[in-house]
Design an enzyme around this catalytic site. Structure first.
Site, short mmCIF file in Angstrom:
data_model
loop_
_atom_site.label_atom_id
_atom_site.label_comp_id
_atom_site.label_asym_id
_atom_site.label_seq_id
_atom_site.Cartn_x
_atom_site.Cartn_y
_atom_site.Cartn_z
CB VAL A 248 32.36 -1.96 75.40
CG1 VAL A 248 32.47 -2.73 76.72
CG2 VAL A 248 33.51 -0.97 75.26
CG ASP A 249 29.21 -7.89 73.00
OD1 ASP A 249 28.55 -8.10 74.02
OD2 ASP A 249 28.97 -8.43 71.91
#
Length: 369
Positions: A248-249
């Site tokens: 998750v970025d």
């Protein structure tokens, strides 16, 4: 305001003084610190002597954070405005402030007189402190010291973690030689003319390095968690029914998938190659195309998202801001989960223990770090 006095032998005295303090008053303070009588003292600022004792320091150009050299006049009755021409007495290297790359790591140096012992608060190796193998075993047996070594001396830590004894011995010997050479150069500069710009620059560099070391020591003592290993935010999801470990970025604009992952998920047949191009970020990667609509399963939720397919990527899949905003996701670091606003459900991020079973993922994380 704050100024720093430095003496001929390398001692440093930080002072906080009033803006209206005169040169004569500063000499009195310097006499207490250096034991040099005022009538034998010469104050040097910006390579020029402070000659008028009644003149305020601010009128002499002294500003916040400046360094003032305290020098002893050679011979009696010398005019304070006269530039000293005699070299300074030989200075013992053990009285000099250290500027060693090893910072506060407890790595003992050799007993060579040209070597300065770094300050440390860690445990000292048992046995001969000059023996490279003793140092090597010390770090292998003390994980806390090893963690500090990785932070403060990465080249030596890399040689140690390689498991090659000779490589570590060679790396340690190279650093010791470099440290001795730097100390000899330091002594040469300190024995030169104090008004030499090189000398002044060296003093300023030493003060900066000492401040950095003290700041790092305080951080290690009061906020040791800032030196700990940070686990990235990974989720175990499914794409087209195939399990995928996704990062998750929220700093990435688009949701990205590697070609290898797209092959496993059997969605390469949906790639629109009209969207091919080049992706720029940390380096650049070739974009093969775009999957306009795909299915993700995050926890109990089945969500839709588009994917940009890269020829190669450091992660199998990266959940970017486009997907997070579409489904009103919230990264909850307190509960270590991703909350999906459109469904009111959440999915837990993988812990370090979970990732230990995924060796490839951990290696990718180390590369990113």
């Amino acid at each position: 305001m704050k100024v720093t006095l430095t003496s001929e032998n390398g001692d440093v005295f930080p002072l906080e003084i009033g803006a209206d303090l005169t040169v004569q008053d500063l000499q009195a303070l310097a006499e207490l610190e250096t034991a040099i009588p005022q009538d034998q003292m010469l104050l040097i600022h910006n390579m020029a002597p402070l000659a008028d004792p009644r003149r305020p320091l601010t009128q002499c150009g002294v500003e916040e954070g400046d360094v003032i050299m305290v020098s002893r006049l050679e011979g009696s009755g010398m005019d304070p405005t006269t530039r000293p021409t005699q070299p300074h007495p030989q200075t013992s290297p053990h009285s000099l402030p250290t500027s060693i790359d090893w910072s506060s790591i407890s790595i003992p140096t050799t007993s060579d007189p040209g070597t300065t012992q770094p300050r440390n608060r860690g445990q000292q190796p048992q046995g001969n402190p000059d023996d490279p193998e003793t140092i090597r075993q010390h770090f292998l047996n003390h994980p806390y010291e090893m963690a500090r070594l990785r932070q403060q001396n990465p080249p030596l830590a890399e040689a140690l973690l390689s498991g090659d004894r000779e490589r570590f011995h060679d790396a340690l010997a190279r650093q010791r030689r470099a440290m001795r050479d730097a100390e000899r150069e330091r002594i040469r500069i300190l024995n030169a003319d104090p008004l030499d710009p090189t000398y002044q620059a060296k003093i300023a560099q030493d003060i900066r390095q000492r401040n950095i070391e003290e700041n790092m020591e305080a951080a290690i003592e009061f906020t040791p968690e800032s030196f700990s290993h940070v686990v990235m935010l990974y989720l175990e999801i499914k794409v087209n029914g195939v399990p995928v470990t996704a990062l998750v970025d929220s700093g990435a604009r688009s949701t990205v998938m590697s070609q290898a992952c797209a092959d496993r998920c059997n969605i390469m047949r949906l790639v629109d190659r009209r969207y091919a191009g080049v992706a720029f970020g940390v380096g650049q990667q070739r974009i093969l195309g775009r999957v306009h609509l795909g299915q993700l399963q995050i926890g109990r939720d089945f969500l839709t998202s588009s994917f940009t397919v890269l020829e190669t990527a450091p992660e199998d899949m990266l959940l970017g801001l486009d997907m997070l905003k579409t489904h009103q996701c919230c990264i909850d670091l307190k509960d270590n989960c991703l909350r999906v606003g459109t469904t009111a459900n959440s999915a837990q991020f993988l812990t370090e223990k979970d990732l230990k079973d995924k060796e490839d993922t951990l290696k990718k994380q180390e590369v990113r770090w």
